[in-house]
Write a protein that holds these residues in place. Structure first.
Motif, PDB file in Angstrom:
ATOM      1  N   LEU A   1      -3.782  -9.823  -2.484  1.00 58.00           N
ATOM      2  CA  LEU A   1      -2.436  -9.718  -3.078  1.00 58.00           C
ATOM      3  C   LEU A   1      -2.159 -10.776  -4.143  1.00 58.00           C
ATOM      4  O   LEU A   1      -1.425 -10.530  -5.091  1.00 58.00           O
ATOM      5  N   PHE A   2      -2.736 -11.955  -3.944  1.00 57.71           N
ATOM      6  CA  PHE A   2      -2.358 -13.055  -4.845  1.00 57.71           C
ATOM      7  C   PHE A   2      -3.517 -13.532  -5.717  1.00 57.71           C
ATOM      8  O   PHE A   2      -3.344 -14.403  -6.562  1.00 57.71           O
TER       9      PHE A   2
ATOM     10  N   ARG B   1       2.017  -6.885  -5.795  1.00 57.52           N
ATOM     11  CA  ARG B   1       1.028  -5.894  -6.249  1.00 57.52           C
ATOM     12  C   ARG B   1      -0.337  -6.276  -5.682  1.00 57.52           C
ATOM     13  O   ARG B   1      -0.522  -7.397  -5.233  1.00 57.52           O
ATOM     14  N   ILE B   2      -1.289  -5.352  -5.813  1.00 59.28           N
ATOM     15  CA  ILE B   2      -2.671  -5.734  -5.507  1.00 59.28           C
ATOM     16  C   ILE B   2      -3.218  -6.432  -6.742  1.00 59.28           C
ATOM     17  O   ILE B   2      -3.304  -5.835  -7.810  1.00 59.28           O
TER      18      ILE B   2
ATOM     19  N   ALA C   1      -6.957   2.623  -5.306  1.00 60.38           N
ATOM     20  CA  ALA C   1      -6.769   1.313  -4.663  1.00 60.38           C
ATOM     21  C   ALA C   1      -5.708   1.349  -3.571  1.00 60.38           C
ATOM     22  O   ALA C   1      -5.897   0.781  -2.485  1.00 60.38           O
ATOM     23  N   LEU C   2      -4.599   2.040  -3.837  1.00 56.34           N
ATOM     24  CA  LEU C   2      -3.526   2.013  -2.840  1.00 56.34           C
ATOM     25  C   LEU C   2      -3.924   2.729  -1.555  1.00 56.34           C
ATOM     26  O   LEU C   2      -3.513   2.331  -0.462  1.00 56.34           O
TER      27      LEU C   2
ATOM     28  N   ALA D   1       0.833  -1.212   0.000  1.00 55.78           N
ATOM     29  CA  ALA D   1       0.000   0.000   0.000  1.00 55.78           C
ATOM     30  C   ALA D   1       0.861   1.253   0.000  1.00 55.78           C
ATOM     31  O   ALA D   1       0.489   2.278  -0.566  1.00 55.78           O
ATOM     32  N   GLU D   2       2.022   1.164   0.639  1.00 55.20           N
ATOM     33  CA  GLU D   2       2.891   2.348   0.738  1.00 55.20           C
ATOM     34  C   GLU D   2       3.934   2.398  -0.369  1.00 55.20           C
ATOM     35  O   GLU D   2       4.887   3.171  -0.309  1.00 55.20           O
ATOM     36  N   GLY D   3       3.778   1.514  -1.357  1.00 53.79           N
ATOM     37  CA  GLY D   3       4.697   1.530  -2.501  1.00 53.79           C
ATOM     38  C   GLY D   3       6.044   0.899  -2.202  1.00 53.79           C
ATOM     39  O   GLY D   3       7.027   1.114  -2.902  1.00 53.79           O
TER      40      GLY D   3
END
Ligand code: SF4
Ligand code: MSK
Length: 648
Positions: A233-234, A116-117, A139-140, A108-110
């Motif tokens: 995430l997956f 990735r999401i 999204a983030l 979320a914080e890069g």
């Protein structure tokens, strides 16, 4: 010398039996040998009346010494021991969850490196479920806010964890009334340990209250969040075809086995194993490619999302190495036996540990770094490739045994399959239960146990229940056991399921046994039960459902926690072997009888599979009777007045 069992008493599938025999011939000592060498188990341990909570002890309870030095009796000692097991099991699932929350936060914080999401729809749905207003947010940012909510679930000092709100209202009311709703995961587990320290909680009923409360931090918090993050995430699992059993290992490829529970490394390994550079490197050492396969719940995670084949369940971890065809076994956390390097020494297999909290003095430690995941995964694969030339062909014997299976039954998938693309719904399942074509639902979960004949109880029970029109939901090693037997295919419905269940399975194209994931994914089973309640017609609380949970061959403390959160949720649980409580009649009665009045469900200790089958059927029919859905419809001749009332 303790007597050693013949191989066919140790395992029920031919591949395992063959590898048990090969292990003996190769001089590899497996868990079955060690179980036999243990001989008769210590009675005090089995009965739960051995206490080493302080150093005046250890104390044991006998007719001559009914009290420990501090005065603790059998009830207190056994209940304290049980609470510690629940705390350990809940801690394992929740620490697994913590790792995922930290990764999710980093994404979320890069700072998520190669992660990735993957499923934004699931992210937004989760956000709404946990009270994050996602509308209009990128999204983030949604992920950042949701990660904050998840993080608080660990640290909350007062009040109750938010995830409980996902449970049906009537059940939440019961938890509130009984003061069972836990505060944060960390505080609750710490409190559980505090209460078991010498000289604190001596009331076995109060200790079991703590066990139920602690278990809720697992099922209705840590595991629930771990499953949600895994999906975000997956990817949320969808039905996927794959194969199970030792025969998925390939003679001409570099075989890499993943084992344990955490999905983050295996997700990246699944990508790295398809990398052209990696494949070229494998070819350069004479292999035809890289074959990634799994053991235990790490296997279930990559099976559910990528269809990666499953080499085996818990008791096949050593037997996979005994095939002589495994270049590397990569372990993360939980259920990875200490013995793996010893067995590997008989072959060329390298054991690589990847978690800083799960090392083995005789294994190579390669710490997996989430921020540099792909490079880590490739480095590990290179070790496997480099080890391929060391394989000794004279020691290779891969059993010709693998069964096709379909996995990937997330609730999202079940919704779509039952309701169709345009009207996602559990309605057809509820209707089938109400009409009696499906009698009820059984969750068959958990491990296998080296003291039992592996998989026998699980697979016998599963076959019998589907024959009796009971749909079976599975996770963990129990699901793998059934995968090996071909029970996880829609075709299984044709020849094994009863007429009613078969009709439903054929109509919607699902197997009669649904593989819902890893041990943490028991949270999916809880939510499936909630969706059934939400759909209506089958009561308002879990305790009313014609449903039951069974852990036939369990062995892990995690299973102790899982059993408790199912009972705390109002679902009866059958255990194929008892908890360590038989030394306390009062405690055993409390768990197996009295809890019914308190939380609406109880434990059953049933080691005989036939008795378990009967108990499941009786339980389900009793619940159906109570719901009034077993009523035989009386034939009634309608006159005109009746017809007008019916508006026909
Ligand atoms: Fe013995 Fe009590 Fe110490 Fe346990 S806590 S070891 S029963 S003295
Ligand atoms: S891996 S906890 S042996 S199910 Fe989840 Fe299998 Fe039991 Fe481990």
């Amino acid at each position: 010398m303790p007597k050693e069992r013949p191989p066919q008493d140790k395992a029920s599938d031919l591949a395992s039996i063959a590898m048990i025999e090969k292990a003996a011939a190769d001089g590899a000592i497996d868990a079955f040998c060690r179980a036999d060498a243990q001989g008769v188990t210590c009675r005090f341990g089995t009965d739960g009346v051995c206490c080493r909570m302080c150093h005046m002890g250890p104390c044991k309870i006998t007719p001559r010494s009914p009290l420990g030095i501090c005065g603790a009796n059998a009830d207190t000692i056994a209940a304290r021991n049980l609470l510690r097991e629940v705390a350990a099991g809940a801690a394992a699932h929740s620490d697994h969850c913590r790792h995922l929350v930290q990764l999710f936060k980093a994404v979320a914080e890069g700072r998520g490196g190669d992660y990735r999401i993957k499923d934004e729809t699931r992210l937004r749905r989760a956000a709404r479920s946990w009270g994050v207003d996602e509308v209009g947010l990128p999204a983030l940012e949604v992920a950042r806010q949701l990660a904050e909510v998840f993080t608080k679930e660990f640290s909350l000092q007062e009040g109750k964890v938010k995830t409980l709100e996902l449970a049906p209202g009537p059940r939440q009311a019961i938890w509130d009334r009984l003061a069972l709703a836990p505060r944060g995961i960390d505080a609750t587990v710490v409190e559980a340990l505090h209460r078991t320290v010498m000289g604190v909680d001596h009331d076995y009923r109060n200790l079991i209250h703590a066990a139920l409360k602690t278990s809720l931090t697992d099922g209705w918090c840590g595991s629930m969040i771990a499953t949600a993050i895994g999906d975000i995430l997956f990817g949320t699992p969808k039905p996927v075809r794959s194969r199970a059993n030792l025969g998925v290992l390939e003679a001409k490829k570099v075989n890499v086995l993943v084992h344990g529970h955490e999905p983050s490394l295996t997700e990246i390994l699944a990508i790295a194993a398809r990398d052209p550079q990696m494949l070229a490197a494998a070819k350069a050492v004479g292999a035809e490619g890289i074959n990634l396969a799994g053991i235990c719940c790490t296997a279930n995670e990559v099976l559910m999302r990528h269809g990666v084949p499953v080499a085996g369940n818990f008791l096949q971890q050593e037997l996979a190495i005994v095939t002589g065809a495994v270049e590397v076994m990569i372990t993360d956390v939980q259920c990875c036996m200490a013995s793996l390097p010893n067995v590997a020494r008989c072959y060329h297999t390298k054991i690589i540990t990847t978690s800083p909290i799960a090392k083995n003095v005789e294994a190579e430690a390669v710490e997996f770094d989430d921020s540099n995941a792909l490079d880590c995964a490739k480095a590990i694969l290179r070790k496997a490739i480099d080890n391929y030339p060391n394989r000794d062909p004279r020691k290779v014997a891969i059993p010709d045994a693998q069964s096709p299976m379909v996995a990937g039954f997330s609730n999202e998938t079940i919704f779509s399959m039952l309701g169709g693309t345009f009207r996602k719904s559990f309605r057809p399942l509820n209707d089938a239960i109400i009409s009696g074509r499906i009698r009820g639902i059984a969750g068959i979960v958990g491990c296998n146990n080296a003291r039992d004949c592996t998989d026998a109880y699980i697979t016998t029970l599963t076959k019998e229940l589907i024959q009796r029109d009971i749909i079976v939901l599975q996770t963990g090693c129990a699901a793998i056991a059934c995968g090996k037997q071909g029970l996880l295919t829609p075709e299984a419905a044709l020849h094994l399921a009863g007429n009613g269940l078969r009709e439903v399975c054929e109509a919607v194209g699902i197997p009669p046994v649904l593989h819902m994931g890893s041990c943490v994914d028991n949270s999916r089973i809880l939510l499936a039960a909630k969706f059934v309640l939400d759909e209506g017609g089958l009561g308002n609380d879990f305790s009313e459902l014609p449903a039951i949970g069974i852990a036939p061959e369990w062995m892990s403390e995690k299973a102790v926690a899982i059993g408790h959160y199912f009972v705390a949720s109002g679902v009866d649980v059958i255990l194929g072997r008892p908890f360590y409580t038989l030394g306390s009649q009062a405690l055993t009665k409390y768990l197996c009888e009295d809890l019914q009045e308190i939380v609406g469900a109880k434990f059953h200790y049933i080691s005989d599979v036939n008795q378990a089958i009967e108990t499941v059927v009786e339980h389900i029919e009793r619940k159906r009777d109570a719901l009034g859905i077993n009523r035989k419809l009386e034939r009634k001749l309608y006159d005109m007045k009746d017809r007008r009332e019916l508006n026909v």
